[in-house]
Scaffold this motif. Structure first.
Motif, PDB file in Angstrom:
ATOM      1  N   ILE A   1       2.390  -3.124  -3.757  1.00 13.62           N
ATOM      2  CA  ILE A   1       1.403  -3.172  -2.796  1.00 13.62           C
ATOM      3  C   ILE A   1       1.551  -2.001  -1.900  1.00 13.62           C
ATOM      4  O   ILE A   1       2.525  -1.873  -1.255  1.00 13.62           O
ATOM      5  CB  ILE A   1       1.261  -4.542  -2.061  1.00 13.62           C
ATOM      6  N   ARG A   2       0.554  -1.147  -1.758  1.00 10.12           N
ATOM      7  CA  ARG A   2       0.491   0.031  -0.691  1.00 10.12           C
ATOM      8  C   ARG A   2      -0.104  -0.582   0.607  1.00 10.12           C
ATOM      9  O   ARG A   2      -1.382  -1.221   0.493  1.00 10.12           O
ATOM     10  CB  ARG A   2      -0.275   0.987  -1.333  1.00 10.12           C
ATOM     11  N   ARG A   3       0.909  -0.398   1.572  1.00  4.78           N
ATOM     12  CA  ARG A   3       0.371  -1.000   2.826  1.00  4.78           C
ATOM     13  C   ARG A   3      -0.502  -0.188   3.735  1.00  4.78           C
ATOM     14  O   ARG A   3      -0.289   0.953   3.584  1.00  4.78           O
ATOM     15  CB  ARG A   3       1.478  -1.473   3.672  1.00  4.78           C
ATOM     16  N   HIS A   4      -1.564  -0.664   4.469  1.00  2.00           N
ATOM     17  CA  HIS A   4      -2.455  -0.236   5.285  1.00  2.00           C
ATOM     18  C   HIS A   4      -2.997   1.148   4.508  1.00  2.00           C
ATOM     19  O   HIS A   4      -2.945   2.399   5.171  1.00  2.00           O
ATOM     20  CB  HIS A   4      -1.766   0.448   6.354  1.00  2.00           C
ATOM     21  N   THR A   5      -3.770   0.833   3.323  1.00  2.00           N
ATOM     22  CA  THR A   5      -4.593   2.039   2.618  1.00  2.00           C
ATOM     23  C   THR A   5      -5.859   2.297   3.295  1.00  2.00           C
ATOM     24  O   THR A   5      -6.329   3.253   2.859  1.00  2.00           O
ATOM     25  CB  THR A   5      -4.183   1.820   1.161  1.00  2.00           C
TER      26      THR A   5
ATOM     27  N   ASP B   1      -8.068  -4.425  -3.444  1.00  3.31           N
ATOM     28  CA  ASP B   1      -7.575  -4.931  -2.244  1.00  3.31           C
ATOM     29  C   ASP B   1      -6.602  -6.139  -2.417  1.00  3.31           C
ATOM     30  O   ASP B   1      -7.072  -7.083  -3.154  1.00  3.31           O
ATOM     31  CB  ASP B   1      -8.828  -5.284  -1.283  1.00  3.31           C
ATOM     32  N   GLU B   2      -5.821  -6.161  -1.550  1.00  6.08           N
ATOM     33  CA  GLU B   2      -4.732  -7.474  -1.562  1.00  6.08           C
ATOM     34  C   GLU B   2      -5.288  -8.832  -1.660  1.00  6.08           C
ATOM     35  O   GLU B   2      -4.982  -9.818  -2.013  1.00  6.08           O
ATOM     36  CB  GLU B   2      -3.599  -7.304  -0.538  1.00  6.08           C
TER      37      GLU B   2
ATOM     38  N   ARG C   1      -6.152  -2.935   5.757  1.00  7.46           N
ATOM     39  CA  ARG C   1      -6.073  -3.643   4.434  1.00  7.46           C
ATOM     40  C   ARG C   1      -4.876  -2.851   3.573  1.00  7.46           C
ATOM     41  O   ARG C   1      -4.797  -1.658   3.554  1.00  7.46           O
ATOM     42  CB  ARG C   1      -7.098  -3.582   3.682  1.00  7.46           C
ATOM     43  N   ASN C   2      -4.567  -3.554   2.681  1.00  4.72           N
ATOM     44  CA  ASN C   2      -3.602  -3.390   1.712  1.00  4.72           C
ATOM     45  C   ASN C   2      -3.999  -3.309   0.506  1.00  4.72           C
ATOM     46  O   ASN C   2      -5.142  -4.037   0.153  1.00  4.72           O
ATOM     47  CB  ASN C   2      -2.289  -4.452   1.530  1.00  4.72           C
ATOM     48  N   SER C   3      -3.508  -2.386  -0.531  1.00  2.70           N
ATOM     49  CA  SER C   3      -4.119  -2.261  -1.942  1.00  2.70           C
ATOM     50  C   SER C   3      -2.965  -2.703  -2.736  1.00  2.70           C
ATOM     51  O   SER C   3      -1.963  -2.027  -2.828  1.00  2.70           O
ATOM     52  CB  SER C   3      -4.338  -0.859  -2.279  1.00  2.70           C
ATOM     53  N   CYS C   4      -3.300  -3.458  -4.012  1.00  2.00           N
ATOM     54  CA  CYS C   4      -2.614  -3.758  -5.072  1.00  2.00           C
ATOM     55  C   CYS C   4      -2.688  -2.658  -6.060  1.00  2.00           C
ATOM     56  O   CYS C   4      -3.826  -2.548  -6.459  1.00  2.00           O
ATOM     57  CB  CYS C   4      -2.733  -4.933  -5.563  1.00  2.00           C
TER      58      CYS C   4
END
Length: 193
Positions: A161-165, A141-142, A174-177
């Motif tokens: 960074i994938r947004r709104h995963t 998580d970011e 939330r975003n994922s790194c």
């Protein structure tokens, strides 16, 4: 494919789950559940009530998945004290490539002691050198600053960074790194004729 039944680091002994680990796992999860729910809310076992019975079931599932090579989860014990301090593993492995994802959590009372870094390094080194992995991902998580720091300490590079995963329990997006490590390139030497 042969997978080690244990790994040793300077301070840790990593080995697969066993039925006998349920009480220690339950104790560690009860201690850590608030932090786990803050950072790993998306894992189904984190959302479950933490009972001895659920810890027993988790141990059985983890051992079965390990034996079938569906997942490679390990528990990490402090070699000096024998205390369960973390869990780390290789997950979502695609054996045809091969590529995998490293994941981990550290018992709340043991956070900040470098255990995640030790566990991730030993698993990553094995996956790259023995498994022949062409890619290892670390996805976090970011907002999980601790996990992002582990990724950098272990030589992973941020790919994006994938947004709104995911949507957290409060309904926030939330975003994922996505971090990765690839095998080191082999140096090519010229051959003189």
């Amino acid at each position: 494919f042969p997978v080690p039944e244990s790994f040793e680091t300077p301070r840790l002994h990593l080995r697969p789950f066993s039925d006998a680990d349920a009480p220690a796992l339950h104790e560690a999860l009860v201690e850590s559940i608030a932090q786990l729910r803050e950072n790993l809310w998306f894992l189904p076992w984190v959302a479950e009530p933490q009972t001895l019975r659920s810890a027993e079931a988790r141990c059985r599932r983890a051992r079965s998945d390990f034996q079938l090579r569906l997942d490679l989860p390990y528990l990490a014990f402090d070699k000096r004290t024998g205390r369960l301090v973390a869990s780390a593993g290789l997950h979502r492995t695609d054996w045809t490539v091969p590529k995998t994802e490293v994941g981990y959590w550290v018992r709340t009372g043991e956070v900040g002691k470098g255990y995640a870094t030790e566990a991730v390094n030993v698993l990553t080194t094995w996956a790259l050198n023995r498994l022949g992995a062409t890619r290892i991902e670390l996805v976090t998580d970011e907002l999980n600053a601790g996990s992002r720091a582990v990724a950098l300490r272990c030589g992973f590079r941020l790919e994006g960074i994938r947004r709104h995963t995911a949507q957290d329990p409060d309904g926030r997006l939330r975003n994922s790194c996505v971090y990765s490590r690839l095998p080191l390139p082999v140096a090519v030497t010229s051959i003189e004729r």
